[in-house]
Design an enzyme around this catalytic site. Structure first.
Site, PDB file in Angstrom:
ATOM      1  N   LYS A  89       0.835  -0.556  -0.001  1.00  0.00           N
ATOM      2  CA  LYS A  89      -0.021  -0.041   0.260  1.00  0.00           C
ATOM      3  C   LYS A  89       0.303   1.230  -0.379  1.00  0.00           C
ATOM      4  O   LYS A  89       0.548   2.493  -0.384  1.00  0.00           O
ATOM      5  CB  LYS A  89      -0.976   0.220   1.145  1.00  0.00           C
ATOM      6  CG  LYS A  89      -2.334  -0.961   0.990  1.00  0.00           C
ATOM      7  CD  LYS A  89      -2.801  -1.127   1.846  1.00  0.00           C
ATOM      8  CE  LYS A  89      -3.966  -2.427   1.809  1.00  0.00           C
ATOM      9  NZ  LYS A  89      -5.089  -2.594   3.555  1.00  0.00           N
ATOM     10  N   ASP A 123     -10.055   1.838   2.494  1.00  0.00           N
ATOM     11  CA  ASP A 123     -10.004   1.502   3.510  1.00  0.00           C
ATOM     12  C   ASP A 123     -11.105   1.926   4.564  1.00  0.00           C
ATOM     13  O   ASP A 123     -11.570   1.713   5.086  1.00  0.00           O
ATOM     14  CB  ASP A 123      -8.632   1.171   3.561  1.00  0.00           C
ATOM     15  CG  ASP A 123      -8.062  -0.309   3.649  1.00  0.00           C
ATOM     16  OD1 ASP A 123      -8.345  -1.693   2.727  1.00  0.00           O
ATOM     17  OD2 ASP A 123      -6.686  -0.333   3.062  1.00  0.00           O
TER      18      ASP A 123
HETATM   19  P1  NDP Z   1       1.204  -3.989  10.070  1.00  0.00           P
HETATM   20  O1  NDP Z   1       2.307  -4.822   9.694  1.00  0.00           O
HETATM   21  O2  NDP Z   1       1.158  -2.314   9.406  1.00  0.00           O
HETATM   22  O3  NDP Z   1       1.301  -3.418  11.378  1.00  0.00           O
HETATM   23  C1  NDP Z   1       1.305  -4.472  12.674  1.00  0.00           C
HETATM   24  C2  NDP Z   1       0.824  -3.697  13.761  1.00  0.00           C
HETATM   25  O4  NDP Z   1       0.855  -5.393  14.161  1.00  0.00           O
HETATM   26  C3  NDP Z   1       2.268  -3.358  14.724  1.00  0.00           C
HETATM   27  O5  NDP Z   1       0.902  -1.705  15.531  1.00  0.00           O
HETATM   28  C4  NDP Z   1       2.763  -4.590  15.942  1.00  0.00           C
HETATM   29  O6  NDP Z   1       2.841  -4.254  16.857  1.00  0.00           O
HETATM   30  C5  NDP Z   1       1.655  -5.380  16.048  1.00  0.00           C
HETATM   31  N1  NDP Z   1       2.118  -6.905  16.464  1.00  0.00           N
HETATM   32  C6  NDP Z   1       2.320  -7.405  14.973  1.00  0.00           C
HETATM   33  N2  NDP Z   1       1.976  -8.756  16.278  1.00  0.00           N
HETATM   34  C7  NDP Z   1       1.861  -8.438  16.959  1.00  0.00           C
HETATM   35  C8  NDP Z   1       1.789  -9.169  18.401  1.00  0.00           C
HETATM   36  N3  NDP Z   1       1.835 -10.631  18.780  1.00  0.00           N
HETATM   37  N4  NDP Z   1       0.994  -8.098  19.518  1.00  0.00           N
HETATM   38  C9  NDP Z   1       0.823  -7.108  19.756  1.00  0.00           C
HETATM   39  N5  NDP Z   1       1.001  -6.611  18.582  1.00  0.00           N
HETATM   40  C10 NDP Z   1       1.156  -6.709  17.188  1.00  0.00           C
HETATM   41  O7  NDP Z   1      -0.493  -4.415   9.721  1.00  0.00           O
HETATM   42  P2  NDP Z   1      -1.218  -3.772   9.024  1.00  0.00           P
HETATM   43  O8  NDP Z   1      -1.213  -2.455   9.166  1.00  0.00           O
HETATM   44  O9  NDP Z   1      -1.167  -3.557   7.391  1.00  0.00           O
HETATM   45  O10 NDP Z   1      -2.761  -4.857   9.171  1.00  0.00           O
HETATM   46  C11 NDP Z   1      -3.299  -5.026  10.689  1.00  0.00           C
HETATM   47  C12 NDP Z   1      -4.767  -5.715  10.810  1.00  0.00           C
HETATM   48  O11 NDP Z   1      -5.206  -5.315   9.723  1.00  0.00           O
HETATM   49  C13 NDP Z   1      -3.943  -7.288   9.375  1.00  0.00           C
HETATM   50  O12 NDP Z   1      -4.325  -8.107  10.217  1.00  0.00           O
HETATM   51  C14 NDP Z   1      -5.090  -7.022   8.303  1.00  0.00           C
HETATM   52  O13 NDP Z   1      -4.884  -8.351   7.837  1.00  0.00           O
HETATM   53  C15 NDP Z   1      -6.071  -6.418   8.407  1.00  0.00           C
HETATM   54  N6  NDP Z   1      -6.686  -5.493   7.847  1.00  0.00           N
HETATM   55  C16 NDP Z   1      -8.103  -5.637   7.200  1.00  0.00           C
HETATM   56  C17 NDP Z   1      -8.340  -4.939   5.920  1.00  0.00           C
HETATM   57  C18 NDP Z   1      -9.511  -5.357   6.210  1.00  0.00           C
HETATM   58  O14 NDP Z   1      -9.945  -4.921   4.759  1.00  0.00           O
HETATM   59  N7  NDP Z   1     -10.473  -6.284   6.812  1.00  0.00           N
HETATM   60  C19 NDP Z   1      -7.811  -3.884   5.466  1.00  0.00           C
HETATM   61  C20 NDP Z   1      -6.317  -3.933   5.456  1.00  0.00           C
HETATM   62  C21 NDP Z   1      -5.760  -4.342   6.764  1.00  0.00           C
HETATM   63  P3  NDP Z   1       5.009  -3.770  17.006  1.00  0.00           P
HETATM   64  O15 NDP Z   1       4.999  -2.342  16.800  1.00  0.00           O
HETATM   65  O16 NDP Z   1       4.729  -3.845  18.678  1.00  0.00           O
HETATM   66  O17 NDP Z   1       5.143  -4.234  16.455  1.00  0.00           O
END
Ligand code: NDP
Length: 281
Positions: A89, A123
């Protein structure tokens, strides 16, 4: 041409995807890596069938490092538009020469019109429409968990609409950087007292991890909204259900962002009922 994940090229019947170098000529596609799990081909194909349109929509895997080359190739193959998912994205945002809607503010593009390199973010409006469908109205407080691309975009969308935003992230410094200059209350644990909704914008659900959420703190009626979706209900939503809260996963948001993309590309109302049915809603 090699098709992965299916014996047939009819993506409306079975999920399937192409490597971008093997992509057939076509009209619309979703690009991502991985992309085989995407419900978008099914949903858009259902919309075309419902309206008797001859378009096709396929899933294409594109590695981040090959994004620009893949887009040039798809333009040459005659594609009109693409949706873009993880991890592309931000590259899509860079690739576009003009931006519609809030894409500029969100720093991410999930929908591209290829002929004029125009980008849009559907989104965030999709996300906001799900909140409103659950009667979580502007003025109420929303706790957003996470500081990745989706959290960054939904936080800005919420503020623009007049919601109060509280934010939590496992790595606090990352959230501090993401909301710099914005009116967001940063908390050191997921405190959702006085919140109308709690939004899981982390990717924890994708790997089956739970988050340190104390559901007993929740007020009655607080919506638990997990942006992720999958065959299994996430630990996050199971926790909320155990507390008797209303819940939604990311599928209704996915359908609404797809419907808005359809409308932006084709300039006509999307058949939402057919799109919802195609994903089992
Ligand atoms: P990113 O990879 O950019 O974000 C990752 C985030 O998740 C970070 O804040 C990270 O924390 C946190 N994280 C990951 N694992 C853990 C854990 N085990 N415990 C706590 N925090 C955790 O992801 P996106 O922003 O791209 O996507 C986020 C979610 O949104 C996904 O599940 C995606 O599928 C969903 N999504 C759904 C859409 C829809 O149309 N329904 C559209 C877009 C996204 P840290 O900074 O500490 O590493």
């Amino acid at each position: 041409m090699e098709l992965h994940g299916s014996e047939t090229v009819d993506v409306s019947e079975e999920m399937s995807w192409y490597e971008w170098r093997d992509a057939p000529e076509g009209d619309f596609a979703v690009l991502g890596d991985p992309v085989g799990h995407s419900l978008s081909p099914m949903m858009h194909s259902a919309a075309y069938s419902d309206l008797g349109l001859e378009f096709n929509y396929v899933a294409i895997r594109v590695e981040l490092s090959e994004f620009d080359r893949a887009l040039d190739h798809l333009v040459a193959l005659g594609y009109r538009g693409v949706n873009v998912t993880v991890p592309l994205k931000e590259s899509a945002f860079e690739w576009c020469e003009s931006l519609d809607g809030g894409a500029w503010r969100y720093g991410a593009v999930n929908t591209i019109r290829l002929e004029n390199r125009a980008g849009m973010n559907t989104d965030v409006p999709g996300f906001l429409s799900v909140l409103r469908a659950h009667s979580v109205e502007p003025g109420s407080r929303v706790l957003v968990l996470g500081a990745g691309g989706s959290a960054r975009a939904v936080i800005r969308g919420l503020l623009d609409e007049g919601y109060l935003v509280r934010g939590w992230n496992r790595t606090r410094a990352k959230l501090v950087a993401v909301v710099e200059g914005l009116d967001v209350e940063i908390v050191s644990e997921p405190d959702f007292r006085r919140c109308g909704a709690v939004v899981n914008a982390t990717s924890a659900s994708l790997s089956g991890f739970d988050l340190p959420v104390e559901w007993s703190q929740a007020e009655d009626g607080c919506l638990a909204f997990d942006l992720a979706y999958g065959e299994e209900m996430s630990p996050f939503l199971r926790g909320a259900l155990g507390r008797g809260l209303p819940v939604t996963d990311g599928v209704p948001m996915l359908v609404e962002q797809g419907a808005l993309a359809f409308e932006w590309w084709l300039g006509r109302p999307a058949p939402r009922a057919a799109m919802l049915r195609s994903v089992g809603l």
